[in-house]
Each structure stands twice: as C-alpha cells, then as structure tokens.
Write an enzyme that holds these catalytic residues in place. Structure first.
Site, PDB file in Angstrom:
ATOM      1  N   GLY A  48     -33.324 -33.267  -1.064  1.00 33.52           N
ATOM      2  CA  GLY A  48     -32.766 -34.554  -0.668  1.00 33.52           C
ATOM      3  C   GLY A  48     -33.619 -35.212   0.401  1.00 33.52           C
ATOM      4  N   SER A  49     -32.941 -35.833   1.339  1.00 32.54           N
ATOM      5  CA  SER A  49     -33.633 -36.716   2.286  1.00 32.54           C
ATOM      6  C   SER A  49     -34.607 -35.978   3.181  1.00 32.54           C
ATOM      7  CB  SER A  49     -32.604 -37.429   3.158  1.00 32.54           C
ATOM      8  OG  SER A  49     -31.720 -38.140   2.334  1.00 32.54           O
TER       9      SER A  49
END
Lengths: 718, 408
Positions: A381-382
C-alpha cells in the site's frame, strides 16, 4: 621292600664307563666292550630290554641296602660300598638317566612349543578381535554433548544458553531403605507428594524416569541425600531466558539439539561446537590420556565464543510492548515491528506477534512459530509510495517541482481508483509531488507514475529485486511476487495499482529494505541480525560476509524523497509519529487485503515506515499491524503510534539529541491544527494531545521498569 | 675331571686368598663354555626383565606411591642382594653347598611354617605368604625353591645309597613343605615345587611305579585342595571360559589376553602398553608377561621363548655332561625352576593354565623371587663350571679315583 632301583634299564648296558663321554654314534659302532665290568656283570651284557621274568635279577644289580639276597654283591651294604662298584653304578645310572633328563627337557620344550603356538593364536590370529575389545574398554567416545554457543544481543545480554539439567531415574531394586522413606525424602525437592513419588517408584524395578528437567540445584539436593537406587543423568538443555521476546529471531532447538528456526537454524554451523564425536584413550582408572587429542582441544573448550546479534534487547522489549498494546487495542490479528540501521542493514529490533516461548516451543501453535515478517507477503500500500516517487524522480520523468491533478477518483483500464479519503474530502486538485505523499493521494500517485513508460517503470521495479530475497540471515524468507513484464505493460491498471502499492506483494523486511534506500543515499543494504562470533574479550572472531550494497538511487533523489517524507510527518498523514524536537520522515500505509477468492476484502493491513533523524538518517522503523479492528484503523492511527513509541525508546537508548529545541512543540501543534484537510481523525488528535501532555511523565528508563513504560504508552495510545 | 674340579677349587681358593672382597669376580675367561654362555644368558634375561619391569611398574608406582621408579629401584636393590648370593654360589664348591642344603631346607621350611602361625605371617590378597622383618617382606616359599632343588637332587641322586628311613624322612619333609605352602594358601608355588620335585625324581631315574603313585597322590591333593578352597575352584574353572564372567573371575585373564592380543605381531613398542595402565591387575608381578607381550608383540614373545629354550638346552647340556648324579639333578632342577616357572607364568597369562599367582623369574617384581632365581641360576653356572667336559679323560685321570673323590 623288594622293588629295586632301576626300573629303567639302560638299553645299552655294554657301554662302559670309560666310553661314557663318547658320542652315541661312536658307542654304537663299538657295541661290545672288553671292559672287566662286563665280566663282572655278565647279565648286563646280555639283556638289552627289561624282561618281567628277570625282575629278581634286576634287584641284584641295585644297591638296595635292605636286599642282600644278590649272588654277586651279597656283602654290599649302604655303609660300605666298594669304591669301584659305586663308581660304576654311578656311571651306569648317569647313562641310564640321560634319556630321563632329555625327557624332562622334552617336557619343557613341548610346553614351549605349545605356548608359542598359543601365543601365535592370540597375537596373530585373534589379534584384531582382541585389539578391538581392548579398544572398546580403553577408548571413550565423547558424545557431541558439547554445549552450543550461547547467543547474545549487542549488549551481551544472553538470549540463548545451554545449561545442564538432570533427569532423575529410580532403580527401586537397588533401594537399601524403605521405599516410603525415600519417597518422603525426595518428594519435597521434586515438589510432589510422597504418594505421587511412590506411584512412580511402582512403575518398575529399574530405570523408572521420575522427573526430568531438574535444575542443577535440585539435582545437588537429591544427590546429597545419597540414596542408593536413585540416578541423576545430566543433559544439556537450551534455555531462552528472554522467553517470547526473541523467539522469532533466535528460534529454538529440538530434542536432538538441532536448530529448528531463527538463528538457531540458519547459523547451526556456527552455533554447534566444532568438536564432533571424539574418541579418547583412557587408562584403567578412568583418567583420560593426552594421546590423540586434537592439538587445539583446550582452546576449543575455553574459547567461550558467543554468537552476537545486532539486536538490542532493551529496544526489543520496548518495541514489543508498544506493538502488543496497540494490537490489543485494535484486536489485531498480528503485528510486526522492524528497526534497522539504514547504513549497514543491521537489525536492532525485530518483533513479530503472535510469538511463542522457545523454552516450550512444543506448546506453541504452528501459526505463532512462523516469523511472518519474513515468510508472509502482503501488499504494502501507501508505504511503497515513497519508493515510487524515488523511481519517478530518478528516471527523470518527474521533477520534484512537478504538479499533478488529483480528481479524487479516476478510472484506469475500466477499474475505479480513488483516494482513501475521497468520500470525505473529494478531489484535492493540483498537488505537488510532496503533497501527493503528504495526503497519500492514490490518484496523484497514479498520475505521477503514468509519466513513466510502463516498461521503464517495470525496469525500475526489477532493479529493486522485488522478487528476490533480501538475503537476511534468518531462515524461510519468502520472495515478493510481481506481475510479469507482459502483464505489467499490457494492462494499464497494473502500473496504476503499483503506483499506490497494490497489485504486488512483498515481505515487511523487503519493504523496510526499500525504504532504507531513501535514508542511506540510495543503496540497497542487506538486512541482517548476526554480528558475528565474539570471544570473551569482545573481539569478533567471525562475522558474516554481506554483499556490497547496490546503489539504486542517487543520493540527491533519496534526500529529496526523504525530505518529502518528513513533511508527511510534520504536515501530512504521519503526524501521530511526530516527536517534538526530532526530524522524522515517515509514510503511512493502509492497504486492503486480497481475499482468498481474488478480490479485495474489507480486512486491512496498516503500516507505518519511518526514517530518522532526517538531517542524518540512521534508523528505519517499520510497523505493520494486520487486520486491526475498528473504523479508525489506519496506518496513521494503528501503526504510526507504535513507530513513535519505538523511536522514543531508540532515542533513549541511543541517546539521540534533538534536532531543534523542544520548545517549538506548541508552535507545531498549532501549525498542525491549521492544516487544511487534516486527515487525522479526532480521536487520534486527542490521543496525540494526551500523549503530548504525558510526555514529561514518560519514564526515561523504560527498560528496567517496563510497567512504567506501559503506563506511559497506554496514555499515548488512548 | 679331577683336574678340572680341582682347578676350579684352586681358582676359588685363589680368589678367596688374594682378595676376599673381590668375590664379585666376573672374569669368566677360564670358565667352561656352558658356564660362560649361561652367565651371559642369565644377565641378558635379568636386564631384559629389569627393562620390562620398568615399563610395567612405572605407571602403577607413580599412581599409588607417587614415585614411578619405586619398584624399579627396589628391584635393583634386590638384584644387588641376589647377585651377591649368585656370586657366592658361583664361586663356592658345590659339595659345600650341597652339604649345607639340608640345613637350609629345614630352616626355610621352618620359616614357611611360621607364616602359617597366626600373628607371624602377613596376609596379602587373602594369602599368608609373607614374613615381615622390619621394612623387608620375605616370601619363604620362594626362597625354599633353590634349596628344594639342592636337597631333592641330593636325595634322588643318591637314592640307591640311602636307607628307606632317610628316603622317607626326606620325602616326608618335601611333602610337609608342599602342604605348608599349599596351606598359605599358595597353590601355584606348591604345584610348581611339586612338579619340580617330581620331574627331578623322573630325571633321577626313580621307578615309574613310584612316580605315577606320587603323581596320583599329588593330583589327589590338588583336587582336594581345589574342592575345599572355593576361590581356587572358581579360578580353575574361569580360565576355561574367562568371557563367561568378565567382571569377576575372568577379569584378570581377560585383561591379560587383551594385553597380549593388543600387542599383535610387532607389539606396541617399549613403554607403550595401554593395558598396564590399571586395566591389568598386578601387572608388575604375576602379569608382567602380558605387558611384555603387548609391548613387544609376537616377535618379542618368540625371542623370549628362544631365550628360554636356549637356557633350557644349555642346562640340559650341562646336565648331560656332568659326571655327578647330584650335580646333574641340580642342573635339571634349576632348568625346571627357571624355564618351567617361566612357562607356567606364560601359560597363566595366555589362558592356557588356571589363573594362579606365579612370578616370572628375573622379570617379576619381588625380592624373594629375585634372590631365589638368581641363586638358582648361580647353582646351574656352578654345576657348569665344575663340569669341564670330556677332554679331561685324555689326561689319563681314572674314573676310579674320581669315584672315590665323589663318594667320600
């Protein structure tokens, strides 16, 4: 007494005394003699063999004093013997006795021959068998019961050590006193009732195992009772004094004392003492003889080598505590924290939960035996966005000053993509590269990475060795999964999802390795937990050889991205990790988990990666919490506070000085509150302010008093 | 013959006259060949034995007494003492020695009997064989051996000249000696002495009927002794299959067999026996041959056998050459004592005979044994010296006059 003397008659009575010295051959050549003696004893010359009927005659030739019935020598007596007769008689008996003498000699010679044959049998024919049997009693075979080297942390704190333990056996058949008395005397030592011990005694008459794992102290108490029929057998047991704390790093050994996981497994060769089974000569009284010993036998025994890890048990304890509390709070399935030195890849702390007690590994469930930091893949993810930014900058397709338009939600290749805060904040409009990171804008990332040719992008991802192991010195590391070049370049959704860290998977350890590049000037270092073998003087006698770090990004690019990440903490989603006075770079991550069926589920995996101090980056900290429960469970709320607590502990331990005076704290809080579109939820904000308030009460030395740390931190988290 | 005899006497008188202290006259140039050969072999045997004793006793002396050379040094002292006796015998006319034999036999028999008296004998390993006088322990049963040779040679050699009273008296004394030794208990020495007396009687030409009768009596006595003494019976049985009870009765023999077998063909080398390191019991006395066999292998054992055979054969030559019945039997007796005892010891160590404690002459540690062995060897050499061979006949000496001389 009528039995005469010469029961043995000379076969050659004609031989004269005169010729007695002649050789037998010569004598046989002259069978007849003219010596007067023959005339005197005519019967001697005629009789060549003793005849039974001549028995009385033979009586006559003897000099028996009591038999005076002979014709020729009737006047003879024992007192008066004619010298001539005596002499002659003597000569005769000398000659007569010669075969007798030879017979006696022959007996000895036959004995000699038989004994020589027997010696030949023993020393030549049976020699190998007897040698083998002799060796069996003369040699002792040293079992490799030599202790394994201890494992210590970077401070020298013992993480694993061998200690002697004893198994108590009973041989009731050998008991000299009443069984009940013996049971009564040893029961208190064993912390059992006499009845239980009695029951054990009744299991058999010999070799009954009463209890195992007795400590040396208890064993001494039992042996001091001096009870016949009790036997204590010593064994080596691997003891892990830190119990759960290092289980995922140190691992454990099985009953055969073979490493099964962790460093115990991956460094089996180093931990096992080099002394293999050895045979030594021993004398009959049990003394070991200094023959055939390896020349460095004593050195091997006294070297006292220890395997030193790069981990710090103080930090490890603080880290674990912070993680556990946050996991409890969010009822998370599992969690992990890694603290790594960005420059050399040495790991200062590695916690993964759930864990197990390696002293009782057999009670742990299989899930907790896994060190999922290494074995399990997840979609980062981020937390992968800073790496993408570095790729975009390094490739030259994007400049730090470029801006991108964030619609809030777009569709790529037929798939909808939106920001995580699109529901509340909608599109953010034009964003700088730095702002994209601050707001963790998915759309912004997609737009930015679309500046790169997918092929070029894929090339950069490949250079990161995403689908290769980091090379950490712990077993069972998994390799990341990424799409093939064809899939990646053919479907526009692939680069798009990769841009915000989905669509591929890697291990937490790989993620921290990638992020560390941004802090160490763009180099891909090898994470490792082993410092090497140290002797008692603290000198390294062996250390693992690590590959030379590969330069992926230029130091400028790395520095630029790191500065952007600092803004994530000061002004973006990572504010809950902020520590007043310290320059911290970080990035939150909240990823959807891929379900078993293929699509994404509601389950999240939250993470936060941080590097600090920004002006001279030393440490990377990654916290990953899997499946935290609750609507407010994001990287910023779940993982970032853990990272913050870890960094605080690190600051204490490493005595890192603040970058700027702590007074700026108030200004910073106002600054943060005035930020537009602050993502941080209210509850988190409260937590932050509480935490700020608690800061002064924070125990400066959480490692000796973990309870204080717990109090301080729980305030911070709630 | 007489010339030779008197020449020997003359040389001894000269030695006595010229230098009383110089009785350790080792010049053997004027000796008969056999005497010189025996002298050499005796000293070779003695020095090899001393070297083996050094190797066999060092470890145990170091471990138990703190001085590895303890037994070695004491053995040298006993050897010095024994060599005094050896030289006295070599330089003394046999007729004097033979004349004294009966008294010495009786005196030492008295000592043997004394060991049986409670409070006088010293018990070691369950057998009362020692008389301790001050710091010195003597074993009368060892010391009596050469005198038994002398006295039995004297009795059996003149058997036909003796009255039955004399014969039976001495036979009774011999039997008493054997019984006394047997009751110490010392079956092995009793057996050795019995066999020796019997073989001397065989050599003397006594009727086989006597011999078989006495042998039967002796065997019966042995059987009775064995059936009374359980330890003797157990040992006797254990030698047949020592592996049946390797920890108890078979232990000594097994350790000995392991030592001898470990030697192999070439041996482990001098000083390198491992079995002597407290596996072999009494490795410096009764089982010294096992140490020798381990260190020198079959080759060494064969050479030792050769030495024994040479010694025995020269002794036989001496016995055949001698014109004196008594001397002849002394030579035979010494041969039995030295070679026969060695063979018995080897037989015990190799499991061919029941395990009994018999020292190896000139090898085993022990003062009494050393003195007795050296005295015996001295007797044989003396016989060889007084026995100059057939060339004397050429000088025209009549056997008549010699006969007078001998029988006076």
């Amino acid at each position: 007494m009528s039995i005469s003397f010469p029961s043995f008659r000379s076969p050659r009575p004609r031989r004269t005394a005169k010729r007695r010295k002649h050789s037998a051959v010569r004598e046989s050549l002259h069978p007849s003699s003219t010596h007067p003696a023959n005339k005197r004893y005519p019967h001697l010359s005629t009789q060549t063999r003793p005849q039974p009927q001549l028995f009385p005659n033979r009586r006559n030739e003897s000099a028996q004093p009591k038999t005076r019935r002979t014709e020729q020598t009737s006047t003879r007596s024992s007192r008066f013997v004619s010298p001539f007769q005596t002499s002659l008689k003597r000569q005769l008996s000398l000659r007569q006795s010669r075969p007798r003498i030879v017979m006696v000699w022959g007996v000895l010679v036959v004995g000699m021959l038989l004994l020589t044959l027997n010696l030949f049998r023993i020393q030549v024919l049976q020699a190998s068998m007897l040698k083998e049997r002799a060796k069996a009693q003369q040699m002792i075979y040293l079992n490799p019961m030599v202790p394994r080297h201890p494992i210590v942390d970077r401070q020298g704190t013992v993480l694993a050590i061998d200690q002697p333990v004893y198994t108590l056996y009973a041989h009731p058949i050998l008991f000299q006193t009443l069984t009940g008395d013996i049971a009564k005397s040893i029961a208190p030592i064993l912390k059992q009732t006499p009845e239980e011990v009695m029951n054990a005694f009744e299991q058999g008459e010999s070799g009954v195992r009463i209890v195992d794992g007795l400590t040396e102290d208890l064993a001494r108490q039992i042996s001091s009772l001096q009870v016949d029929g009790l036997e204590l057998v010593q064994e080596q047991q691997r003891l892990y004094p830190q119990e759960n704390l290092f289980a995922n790093v140190v691992g454990y050994v099985n009953l055969d004392r073979e490493g099964q996981s962790g460093v115990e497994y991956s460094l089996e060769g180093q931990l096992r003492q080099p002394i293999e089974a050895m045979t030594l000569s021993r004398s009959g009284d049990g003394t070991i003889m200094p023959i055939g010993l390896p020349s460095d036998f004593l050195q091997q025994q006294t070297e006292g080598l220890r395997l030193q890890l790069t981990l710090d048990s103080r930090l490890q304890r603080a880290t674990r505590l912070a993680l556990e509390q946050q996991m409890n709070k969010y009822k998370a399935k599992r969690g992990a924290v890694i603290v790594m030195d960005v420059h050399d890849g040495s790991i200062l702390s590695l916690v993964s939960e759930p864990s197990y007690n390696p002293n009782r590994y057999y009670e742990a469930n299989l899930e907790s035996l896994r060190n999922w930091v290494l074995t399990d893949l997840y979609e980062p993810g981020s937390t992968f966005k800073p790496v993408n930014v570095a790729i975009a900058l390094q490739s030259g397709a994007v400049l730090p000053t470029d801006t991108f338009y964030d619609e809030g939600a777009i569709e790529v290749g037929g798939w909808p993509i939106q920001n995580s805060d699109f529901e509340s904040n909608g599109g953010r409009g034009v964003l700088s590269v730095s702002e994209i990171l601050q707001y963790s804008s998915n759309v912004g990332m997609v737009r930015m990475m679309q500046s790169l040719q997918p092929g070029v992008y894929y090339g950069w991802l490949s250079r990161l060795d995403l689908n290769e192991k980091t090379g950490i010195d712990l077993p069972a590391e998994a390799v990341g999964q990424m799409k093939t070049y064809r899939d990646f370049t053919n479907a526009s959704i692939e680069p798009a999802t990769t841009a915000f860290g989905q669509g591929f998977s890697l291990t937490p350890i790989k993620l921290i390795q990638l992020n560390s590049m941004l802090a160490n000037g763009g180099k891909l270092v090898t994470p490792h937990v082993v410092q090497g073998m140290v002797n008692p003087n603290g000198e390294l006698t062996w250390s693992p050889t690590l590959p030379t770090p590969q330069q992926i990004f230029s130091p400028d690019v790395a520095k630029t991205v790191l500065d952007m990440m600092e803004e994530v903490v000061t002004a973006g989603t990572g504010q809950s990790a902020l520590i007043p006075g310290y320059r911290i770079a970080g990035k939150t991550g909240t990823a959807q988990k891929a379900g078993v069926t293929g699509g994404y589920t509601d389950a999240r995996i939250t993470s936060f990666v941080s590097m600090f101090p920004v002006e001279d980056p030393q440490y990377a900290v990654l916290a990953v919490v899997d499946e935290p429960q609750g609507d407010d469970a994001y990287g910023s709320t779940v993982a970032a506070p853990v990272v913050k607590a870890v960094m605080e502990a690190l600051i204490q331990i490493e005595q890192i000085l603040p970058s700027q005076p702590i007074r700026e704290e108030e200004a910073w809080i106002e600054d943060r509150e005035s930020l537009p579109g602050n993502y941080v939820p209210d509850s988190d904000e409260d937590a932050e302010s509480q935490n700020d308030g608690e800061e002064e009460n924070f125990n400066p030395d959480p490692f000796t008093e973990p309870d204080s740390l717990s109090d301080g931190n729980s305030g911070a988290i709630e | 013959m007489r010339y030779c005899y008197e020449a020997t006497l003359e040389s001894d008188r000269l030695v006595a006259v010229h230098n009383v202290l110089k009785f350790l006259n080792l010049s053997t140039q004027d000796w008969a060949l056999e005497a010189r050969l025996l002298n050499w072999i005796t000293f070779l045997w003695l020095f090899v034995g001393l070297a083996v004793l050094f190797s066999a006793s060092y470890a145990i002396a170091e471990a138990t007494l703190g001085d590895g050379l303890h037994y070695f040094k004491i053995q040298i002292l006993w050897i010095c003492l024994g060599l005094i006796g050896f030289n006295l015998l070599v330089h003394s006319p046999l007729r004097y020695i033979v004349g004294l034999a009966n008294w010495f036999t009786l005196i030492i028999l008295g000592l043997v009997l004394m060991t049986l008296l409670p409070g006088l004998g010293t018990t070691v390993n369950g057998a009362t064989r020692w008389l301790v006088i001050g710091p010195i322990g003597i074993q009368p049963s060892e010391l009596i051996k050469p005198f038994l040779v002398l006295q039995s040679a004297r009795i059996f050699g003149r058997w036909e000249n003796l009255t039955w009273a004399t014969r039976l008296t001495w036979l009774g004394i011999f039997v008493l000696t054997l019984v006394a030794i047997l009751f110490q208990p010392n079956l092995s020495t009793a057996a050795l002495c019995g066999m020796m007396l019997w073989l001397i009687a065989v050599a003397a030409g006594l009727p086989f009927s006597y011999l078989f009768m006495s042998a039967g009596t002796g065997l019966l006595a042995a059987i009775v002794s064995v059936s009374i003494k359980t330890y003797q019976r157990r040992r006797l049985i254990s030698f047949l299959n020592p592996w049946a009870d390797p920890r108890q009765d078979g232990y000594q023999l097994i350790q000995s067999l392991l030592a001898i077998g470990s030697g192999g063909f070439w041996g482990t080398g001098f000083g390198l026996s491992q079995q002597k390191l407290f596996y072999l019991p009494i490795q410096y006395t009764d089982f010294i041959f096992a140490v020798f066999a381990e260190e020198f292998g079959f080759v060494g054992c064969f050479l030792l056998m050769l030495l024994l055979a040479t010694y025995g054969t020269i002794a036989l030559r001496v016995a055949i050459k001698t014109t004196n019945r008594v001397h002849q039997l002394i030579a035979i007796g010494v041969m039995i004592l030295m070679v026969g005892q060695s063979l018995l010891n080897i037989g015990v160590a190799t499991g061919a005979l029941p395990t009994t404690g018999l020292p190896f002459p000139l090898f085993s540690y022990g003062g009494s044994s050393m003195i007795a062995s050296l005295a015996s060897a001295g007797l044989l050499i003396r016989v060889a010296r007084e026995n100059c061979g057939g060339e004397i006949l050429k000088l025209g000496k009549t056997q008549f006059s010699e006969g007078v001389q001998e029988t006076r």
